[in-house]
Design a protein around this motif. Sequence first.
Motif, mmCIF file in Angstrom:
data_model
loop_
_atom_site.group_PDB
_atom_site.id
_atom_site.type_symbol
_atom_site.label_atom_id
_atom_site.label_comp_id
_atom_site.label_asym_id
_atom_site.label_seq_id
_atom_site.Cartn_x
_atom_site.Cartn_y
_atom_site.Cartn_z
ATOM 1 N N ALA A 233 35.530 32.186 42.312
ATOM 2 C CA ALA A 233 35.179 31.519 41.055
ATOM 3 C C ALA A 233 35.711 30.101 40.973
ATOM 4 C CB ALA A 233 35.700 32.330 39.871
ATOM 5 N N MET A 234 36.509 29.692 41.970
ATOM 6 C CA MET A 234 37.099 28.354 41.938
ATOM 7 C C MET A 234 36.072 27.293 42.345
ATOM 8 S SD MET A 234 40.090 29.022 40.892
ATOM 9 C CE MET A 234 41.173 30.453 40.764
ATOM 10 N N PRO A 235 36.076 26.124 41.695
ATOM 11 C CA PRO A 235 36.927 25.767 40.555
ATOM 12 C C PRO A 235 36.492 26.502 39.292
ATOM 13 C CG PRO A 235 35.376 24.017 41.005
ATOM 14 C CD PRO A 235 35.195 25.018 42.104
ATOM 15 N N TYR A 236 37.493 27.001 38.558
ATOM 16 C CA TYR A 236 37.238 27.841 37.392
ATOM 17 C C TYR A 236 37.613 27.076 36.124
ATOM 18 C CZ TYR A 236 37.837 31.642 34.006
ATOM 19 O OH TYR A 236 37.765 32.444 32.897
ATOM 20 N N LYS A 237 36.673 26.984 35.206
ATOM 21 C CA LYS A 237 36.957 26.341 33.924
ATOM 22 C C LYS A 237 37.263 27.414 32.897
ATOM 23 C CE LYS A 237 35.206 23.196 30.381
ATOM 24 N NZ LYS A 237 36.523 22.509 30.271
ATOM 25 N N ALA A 238 38.487 27.448 32.431
ATOM 26 C CA ALA A 238 38.911 28.441 31.449
ATOM 27 C C ALA A 238 38.367 28.061 30.076
ATOM 28 C CB ALA A 238 40.429 28.531 31.407
ATOM 29 N N PRO A 239 38.084 29.045 29.224
ATOM 30 C CA PRO A 239 37.529 28.737 27.896
ATOM 31 C C PRO A 239 38.487 27.951 27.009
ATOM 32 C CG PRO A 239 38.103 31.065 28.065
ATOM 33 C CD PRO A 239 38.214 30.497 29.445
ATOM 34 N N ASN A 240 39.779 27.974 27.329
ATOM 35 C CA ASN A 240 40.731 27.185 26.544
ATOM 36 C C ASN A 240 40.893 25.764 27.066
ATOM 37 O OD1 ASN A 240 41.854 28.641 28.746
ATOM 38 N ND2 ASN A 240 43.922 28.149 28.065
ATOM 39 N N GLY A 241 40.132 25.386 28.107
ATOM 40 C CA GLY A 241 40.124 23.987 28.520
ATOM 41 C C GLY A 241 40.460 23.677 29.962
ATOM 42 N N PRO A 242 41.575 24.181 30.515
ATOM 43 C CA PRO A 242 41.977 23.787 31.865
ATOM 44 C C PRO A 242 40.963 24.175 32.930
ATOM 45 C CG PRO A 242 43.798 24.822 30.701
ATOM 46 C CD PRO A 242 42.576 25.040 29.871
ATOM 47 N N ILE A 243 40.932 23.392 34.008
ATOM 48 C CA ILE A 243 40.106 23.685 35.171
ATOM 49 C C ILE A 243 41.034 24.015 36.337
ATOM 50 C CG2 ILE A 243 38.428 22.777 36.814
ATOM 51 C CD1 ILE A 243 37.369 20.968 34.608
ATOM 52 N N TYR A 244 40.903 25.195 36.901
ATOM 53 C CA TYR A 244 41.730 25.627 38.027
ATOM 54 C C TYR A 244 41.023 25.235 39.317
ATOM 55 C CZ TYR A 244 43.806 28.804 34.518
ATOM 56 O OH TYR A 244 44.406 29.326 33.409
ATOM 57 N N ASP A 245 41.687 24.477 40.169
ATOM 58 C CA ASP A 245 41.038 24.054 41.409
ATOM 59 C C ASP A 245 41.164 25.085 42.523
ATOM 60 O OD1 ASP A 245 43.694 23.813 41.978
ATOM 61 O OD2 ASP A 245 43.638 21.688 42.480
ATOM 62 N N SER A 246 42.159 25.959 42.426
ATOM 63 C CA SER A 246 42.346 26.961 43.476
ATOM 64 C C SER A 246 43.236 28.076 42.945
ATOM 65 C CB SER A 246 42.983 26.333 44.728
ATOM 66 O OG SER A 246 44.267 25.809 44.414
ATOM 67 N N GLY A 247 43.317 29.156 43.721
ATOM 68 C CA GLY A 247 44.185 30.261 43.345
ATOM 69 C C GLY A 247 43.673 31.578 43.901
ATOM 70 N N ASP A 248 44.567 32.330 44.543
ATOM 71 C CA ASP A 248 44.234 33.665 45.054
ATOM 72 C C ASP A 248 45.230 34.629 44.431
ATOM 73 O OD1 ASP A 248 43.444 35.884 46.391
ATOM 74 O OD2 ASP A 248 43.742 35.075 48.406
ATOM 75 N N PHE A 249 45.041 34.895 43.148
ATOM 76 C CA PHE A 249 46.022 35.616 42.356
ATOM 77 C C PHE A 249 46.150 37.083 42.762
ATOM 78 C CE2 PHE A 249 44.102 32.387 39.370
ATOM 79 C CZ PHE A 249 45.080 31.433 39.599
ATOM 80 N N ARG A 250 45.052 37.687 43.169
ATOM 81 C CA ARG A 250 45.106 39.093 43.559
ATOM 82 C C ARG A 250 45.962 39.285 44.810
ATOM 83 N NH1 ARG A 250 38.613 40.307 42.706
ATOM 84 N NH2 ARG A 250 38.650 40.239 40.410
ATOM 85 N N THR A 251 45.828 38.389 45.769
ATOM 86 C CA THR A 251 46.640 38.485 46.978
ATOM 87 C C THR A 251 48.118 38.347 46.662
ATOM 88 O OG1 THR A 251 44.850 37.627 48.363
ATOM 89 C CG2 THR A 251 47.083 37.441 49.231
ATOM 90 N N VAL A 252 48.441 37.415 45.769
ATOM 91 C CA VAL A 252 49.842 37.210 45.379
ATOM 92 C C VAL A 252 50.380 38.449 44.667
ATOM 93 C CG1 VAL A 252 51.400 35.839 43.938
ATOM 94 C CG2 VAL A 252 49.582 34.716 45.228
ATOM 95 N N LEU A 253 49.573 39.021 43.775
ATOM 96 C CA LEU A 253 50.002 40.226 43.068
ATOM 97 C C LEU A 253 50.215 41.380 44.042
ATOM 98 C CD1 LEU A 253 50.520 41.881 40.491
ATOM 99 C CD2 LEU A 253 48.047 42.292 40.376
ATOM 100 N N ASP A 254 49.282 41.581 44.963
ATOM 101 C CA ASP A 254 49.406 42.676 45.930
ATOM 102 C C ASP A 254 50.670 42.529 46.759
ATOM 103 O OD1 ASP A 254 47.054 43.697 44.997
ATOM 104 O OD2 ASP A 254 45.819 42.910 46.638
ATOM 105 N N ARG A 255 50.981 41.306 47.146
ATOM 106 C CA ARG A 255 52.188 41.079 47.942
ATOM 107 C C ARG A 255 53.444 41.364 47.126
ATOM 108 N NH1 ARG A 255 54.938 41.748 52.301
ATOM 109 N NH2 ARG A 255 56.236 39.984 52.964
ATOM 110 N N ALA A 256 53.433 40.974 45.849
ATOM 111 C CA ALA A 256 54.580 41.236 44.975
ATOM 112 C C ALA A 256 54.780 42.735 44.781
ATOM 113 C CB ALA A 256 54.381 40.546 43.629
ATOM 114 N N LEU A 257 53.694 43.468 44.587
ATOM 115 C CA LEU A 257 53.792 44.917 44.412
ATOM 116 C C LEU A 257 54.325 45.586 45.673
ATOM 117 C CD1 LEU A 257 50.401 45.592 42.575
ATOM 118 C CD2 LEU A 257 52.695 45.506 41.557
#
Length: 336
Positions: free
Chosen positions: A179-203
């Motif tokens: 979905a990147m770049p992702y425009k959030a409904p509250n305004g910010p635009i995210y240029d990158s991010g693999d949040f699921r991978t980070v979460l899986d590694r933390a778990l």
Amino acid sequence: MLAEGVFNIPANQIRVLTYDVGGGFGMKVQAYPDYAALMLAARRIARPVKWCATRLESFLTDTHGRDGVLEGELALDERGKFLGLRVRTYVGIGAYTSTFAAIFATMNTKNCLSSVYTIPAIHIGVKMVFTNAAPLGPYRGAGRPEAIYLIERLIDAAAGAMNIDRAVLRRRNMIPPSAMPYKAPNGPIYDSGDFRTVLDRALELADWDGFKARRRTSQKNGKLRGIGIGCFLEVAGGILDEVVDLRFEADGKVALRTGAQAMGQGHLSTFVPLVAKRLGIAEAAVRLVEGDSDEVPPRYAERGFALDDDGGQRHRARLRSRDREGPARCRAFIRG
């Protein structure tokens, strides 16, 4: 603030020295009435006036961190997908507003509400309330942790109500890399991010799946054991357009003047070696100048270069007088 709001003089007639600062915001970031009183006293008696607040004085009068009440609702469908978020915040800003209270009470909280999640619709309403307390200042996230705390608590509550594992519910709603770049409904635009991978590694590192066994062991030993999970994404702030000045001085050294203020980042051990290496000179031949409003580039005229649309170089220059009667002094810089 002191020049334009109190003494009605040009800003370049006030010199600010901040050579050694242990931090960059909080109680340090704004002007206080004490500064005006000190400057007025020094001008009246034509002598230096020095003052240092006691610890008790700072607790009673300097800005405090946060004073808010947050309420919110998170809507989900039957599969646990987020549909919308509604937030109301009430922020006590103290007896009078400070320099940044309105910013972090509104924008900072609003900008972080989407966090790492796909939330199609977000609504926030903010009320700032005057109280009889000390004024509010930007400490430790300044409105951003409040937003993250709210959304993470709502997700935990939703997971319990729908009987879905907290980690599973979070992962199901994270913004995918596709979905990147992702425009959030509250305004910010995210240029990158693999949040699921980070979460899986933390778990994995936390052995999330093995928690129940660890808790049973603790219960047998008469102890309590809990586990928490929280995802954090901060939309940071700051001055994004800074000016630097690099010049060869009369004493043979290279002086790097910058408006960026060292607050523990080690400018001496980063900027100086970088300049020395790029110029092919010894580090001892590089002088770093900062924390002095008479020396840093924004204090003087601005002269820069930029490219026209056709690729040609156009020259941009602005002169700023040092004082009303004295000659204009110009200092050159290149804006990156």
